[in-house]
Structure formats: structure tokens, C-alpha cells
Motif scaffolding. Sequence first.
Motif, PDB file in Angstrom:
ATOM      1  N   THR A 252       0.859  -1.174   0.000  1.00 37.27           N
ATOM      2  CA  THR A 252       0.000   0.000   0.000  1.00 37.27           C
ATOM      3  C   THR A 252       0.893   1.220   0.000  1.00 37.27           C
ATOM      4  OG1 THR A 252      -1.665  -1.180   1.299  1.00 37.27           O
ATOM      5  CG2 THR A 252      -1.813   1.217   1.260  1.00 37.27           C
ATOM      6  N   LYS A 253       0.797   2.046  -1.039  1.00 40.68           N
ATOM      7  CA  LYS A 253       1.600   3.265  -1.139  1.00 40.68           C
ATOM      8  C   LYS A 253       0.660   4.453  -1.046  1.00 40.68           C
ATOM      9  CE  LYS A 253       5.171   3.619  -3.942  1.00 40.68           C
ATOM     10  NZ  LYS A 253       6.029   3.807  -5.131  1.00 40.68           N
ATOM     11  N   GLN A 254       1.077   5.451  -0.262  1.00 42.31           N
ATOM     12  CA  GLN A 254       0.207   6.600  -0.063  1.00 42.31           C
ATOM     13  C   GLN A 254       1.023   7.875   0.107  1.00 42.31           C
ATOM     14  OE1 GLN A 254      -2.953   5.834   2.624  1.00 42.31           O
ATOM     15  NE2 GLN A 254      -3.385   7.980   2.973  1.00 42.31           N
ATOM     16  N   SER A 255       0.647   8.899  -0.638  1.00 37.56           N
ATOM     17  CA  SER A 255       1.207  10.227  -0.401  1.00 37.56           C
ATOM     18  C   SER A 255       0.572  10.751   0.874  1.00 37.56           C
ATOM     19  CB  SER A 255       0.893  11.164  -1.559  1.00 37.56           C
ATOM     20  OG  SER A 255       1.521  10.719  -2.735  1.00 37.56           O
ATOM     21  N   VAL A 256       1.341  11.509   1.643  1.00 34.45           N
ATOM     22  CA  VAL A 256       0.829  12.026   2.904  1.00 34.45           C
ATOM     23  C   VAL A 256       1.015  13.533   2.979  1.00 34.45           C
ATOM     24  CG1 VAL A 256       1.128   9.869   4.182  1.00 34.45           C
ATOM     25  CG2 VAL A 256       3.018  11.485   4.067  1.00 34.45           C
ATOM     26  N   VAL A 257       0.194  14.167   3.801  1.00 32.27           N
ATOM     27  CA  VAL A 257       0.295  15.604   4.037  1.00 32.27           C
ATOM     28  C   VAL A 257       1.120  15.783   5.302  1.00 32.27           C
ATOM     29  CG1 VAL A 257      -0.970  17.724   4.488  1.00 32.27           C
ATOM     30  CG2 VAL A 257      -1.927  16.014   2.937  1.00 32.27           C
ATOM     31  N   SER A 258       2.368  16.177   5.107  1.00 33.46           N
ATOM     32  CA  SER A 258       3.299  16.327   6.226  1.00 33.46           C
ATOM     33  C   SER A 258       4.416  17.259   5.793  1.00 33.46           C
ATOM     34  CB  SER A 258       3.871  14.955   6.608  1.00 33.46           C
ATOM     35  OG  SER A 258       4.930  15.090   7.526  1.00 33.46           O
ATOM     36  N   SER A 259       4.980  17.983   6.741  1.00 32.94           N
ATOM     37  CA  SER A 259       6.116  18.849   6.417  1.00 32.94           C
ATOM     38  C   SER A 259       7.411  18.045   6.334  1.00 32.94           C
ATOM     39  CB  SER A 259       6.252  19.961   7.457  1.00 32.94           C
ATOM     40  OG  SER A 259       6.498  19.403   8.737  1.00 32.94           O
ATOM     41  N   GLN A 260       7.415  16.822   6.867  1.00 27.41           N
ATOM     42  CA  GLN A 260       8.623  16.009   6.890  1.00 27.41           C
ATOM     43  C   GLN A 260       8.570  14.822   5.933  1.00 27.41           C
ATOM     44  OE1 GLN A 260       9.756  14.909  10.906  1.00 27.41           O
ATOM     45  NE2 GLN A 260       8.578  16.617  11.689  1.00 27.41           N
ATOM     46  N   LEU A 261       7.432  14.142   5.861  1.00 23.25           N
ATOM     47  CA  LEU A 261       7.281  12.937   5.060  1.00 23.25           C
ATOM     48  C   LEU A 261       6.524  13.240   3.772  1.00 23.25           C
ATOM     49  CD1 LEU A 261       7.602  12.017   8.095  1.00 23.25           C
ATOM     50  CD2 LEU A 261       6.415   9.956   7.423  1.00 23.25           C
ATOM     51  N   LYS A 262       6.983  12.613   2.703  1.00 19.90           N
ATOM     52  CA  LYS A 262       6.341  12.807   1.398  1.00 19.90           C
ATOM     53  C   LYS A 262       5.406  11.646   1.066  1.00 19.90           C
ATOM     54  CE  LYS A 262       7.545  13.500  -3.459  1.00 19.90           C
ATOM     55  NZ  LYS A 262       8.653  13.647  -4.395  1.00 19.90           N
ATOM     56  N   GLU A 263       5.879  10.422   1.350  1.00 21.81           N
ATOM     57  CA  GLU A 263       5.136   9.233   0.955  1.00 21.81           C
ATOM     58  C   GLU A 263       5.472   8.080   1.883  1.00 21.81           C
ATOM     59  OE1 GLU A 263       4.501   8.115  -3.459  1.00 21.81           O
ATOM     60  OE2 GLU A 263       6.247   6.962  -2.805  1.00 21.81           O
ATOM     61  N   VAL A 264       4.510   7.208   2.103  1.00 22.46           N
ATOM     62  CA  VAL A 264       4.749   5.998   2.887  1.00 22.46           C
ATOM     63  C   VAL A 264       4.223   4.803   2.095  1.00 22.46           C
ATOM     64  CG1 VAL A 264       4.736   7.122   5.142  1.00 22.46           C
ATOM     65  CG2 VAL A 264       2.597   6.276   4.191  1.00 22.46           C
ATOM     66  N   GLU A 265       4.901   3.674   2.264  1.00 24.78           N
ATOM     67  CA  GLU A 265       4.476   2.432   1.619  1.00 24.78           C
ATOM     68  C   GLU A 265       4.596   1.318   2.644  1.00 24.78           C
ATOM     69  OE1 GLU A 265       5.653   1.298  -2.526  1.00 24.78           O
ATOM     70  OE2 GLU A 265       6.703  -0.308  -1.459  1.00 24.78           O
ATOM     71  N   TYR A 266       3.590   0.460   2.695  1.00 23.72           N
ATOM     72  CA  TYR A 266       3.603  -0.645   3.648  1.00 23.72           C
ATOM     73  C   TYR A 266       3.363  -1.948   2.911  1.00 23.72           C
ATOM     74  CZ  TYR A 266       2.761  -3.433   7.782  1.00 23.72           C
ATOM     75  OH  TYR A 266       2.843  -4.393   8.755  1.00 23.72           O
ATOM     76  N   ASP A 267       4.196  -2.943   3.213  1.00 20.66           N
ATOM     77  CA  ASP A 267       4.068  -4.274   2.624  1.00 20.66           C
ATOM     78  C   ASP A 267       3.523  -5.211   3.693  1.00 20.66           C
ATOM     79  OD1 ASP A 267       4.474  -6.868   1.609  1.00 20.66           O
ATOM     80  OD2 ASP A 267       6.178  -6.202   0.398  1.00 20.66           O
ATOM     81  N   THR A 268       2.291  -5.679   3.504  1.00 17.28           N
ATOM     82  CA  THR A 268       1.658  -6.538   4.500  1.00 17.28           C
ATOM     83  C   THR A 268       2.318  -7.911   4.597  1.00 17.28           C
ATOM     84  OG1 THR A 268      -0.003  -7.220   2.874  1.00 17.28           O
ATOM     85  CG2 THR A 268      -0.593  -5.416   4.360  1.00 17.28           C
TER      86      THR A 268
ATOM     87  N   LEU B 182       7.818  -1.040   6.381  1.00 18.14           N
ATOM     88  CA  LEU B 182       7.315   0.303   6.119  1.00 18.14           C
ATOM     89  C   LEU B 182       8.424   1.086   5.433  1.00 18.14           C
ATOM     90  CD1 LEU B 182       5.258   2.664   6.561  1.00 18.14           C
ATOM     91  CD2 LEU B 182       6.454   3.081   8.720  1.00 18.14           C
ATOM     92  N   THR B 183       8.139   1.602   4.246  1.00 18.15           N
ATOM     93  CA  THR B 183       9.097   2.429   3.525  1.00 18.15           C
ATOM     94  C   THR B 183       8.627   3.876   3.608  1.00 18.15           C
ATOM     95  OG1 THR B 183       9.562   0.608   2.003  1.00 18.15           O
ATOM     96  CG2 THR B 183      10.281   2.802   1.317  1.00 18.15           C
ATOM     97  N   VAL B 184       9.514   4.742   4.065  1.00 15.97           N
ATOM     98  CA  VAL B 184       9.181   6.155   4.245  1.00 15.97           C
ATOM     99  C   VAL B 184      10.064   6.984   3.311  1.00 15.97           C
ATOM    100  CG1 VAL B 184       9.137   8.073   5.879  1.00 15.97           C
ATOM    101  CG2 VAL B 184       8.532   5.775   6.650  1.00 15.97           C
ATOM    102  N   THR B 185       9.437   7.852   2.547  1.00 15.66           N
ATOM    103  CA  THR B 185      10.153   8.796   1.693  1.00 15.66           C
ATOM    104  C   THR B 185       9.997  10.174   2.319  1.00 15.66           C
ATOM    105  OG1 THR B 185       9.635   7.480  -0.264  1.00 15.66           O
ATOM    106  CG2 THR B 185      10.411   9.734  -0.634  1.00 15.66           C
ATOM    107  N   PHE B 186      11.124  10.795   2.621  1.00 10.59           N
ATOM    108  CA  PHE B 186      11.110  12.123   3.226  1.00 10.59           C
ATOM    109  C   PHE B 186      11.097  13.200   2.151  1.00 10.59           C
ATOM    110  CE2 PHE B 186      12.586   9.364   6.552  1.00 10.59           C
ATOM    111  CZ  PHE B 186      11.987   9.884   7.682  1.00 10.59           C
ATOM    112  N   MET B 187      10.750  14.402   2.533  1.00 10.03           N
ATOM    113  CA  MET B 187      10.659  15.519   1.591  1.00 10.03           C
ATOM    114  C   MET B 187      11.968  15.748   0.828  1.00 10.03           C
ATOM    115  SD  MET B 187       7.739  16.743   1.272  1.00 10.03           S
ATOM    116  CE  MET B 187       6.177  17.055   2.020  1.00 10.03           C
TER     117      MET B 187
END
Length: 70
Positions: free
Chosen positions: A3-19, A24-29
Amino acid sequence: MKTKQSVVSSQLKEVEYDTETSILTVTFMQGRMYEYKDVPVDVFRKLIEAESIGSYFISQIKNKYQFKQI
């Protein structure tokens, strides 16, 4: 399933989770990406539903799970 999702955050750009792997993969700004191992699915759900995604990430994920930069 991933599951990949763009997020509204000043630090994080996108998160992806593999069930299947609980990674959890986190992409920072700034573009840096990190993988966090063995993150429970409920922690991922709470992250994307949090009022402040950055604050939740810092208090509940950062330095609590094994991680590596990718």
C-alpha cells in the motif's frame, strides 16, 4: 500486498507498507528513503490516520524499529 500513499506532512512525502513483509518504507521531503522492519499493520494505519503524521512517526516509529536507508 503493498500500500503506497502520499501524505500531508512537512517532513514525510510518501509511505508504503508491505503486509507480507511488515516493512514500512518512508520517503522524506528531501528524497531520502528508509525501510523500517517488523512494523505492525496497526502502527501503519495509525500513522496514515494521525492528525500529525510527522509527530506520530517520531514518537511511534523512528528509533523504535530496525531501519536502513535505501
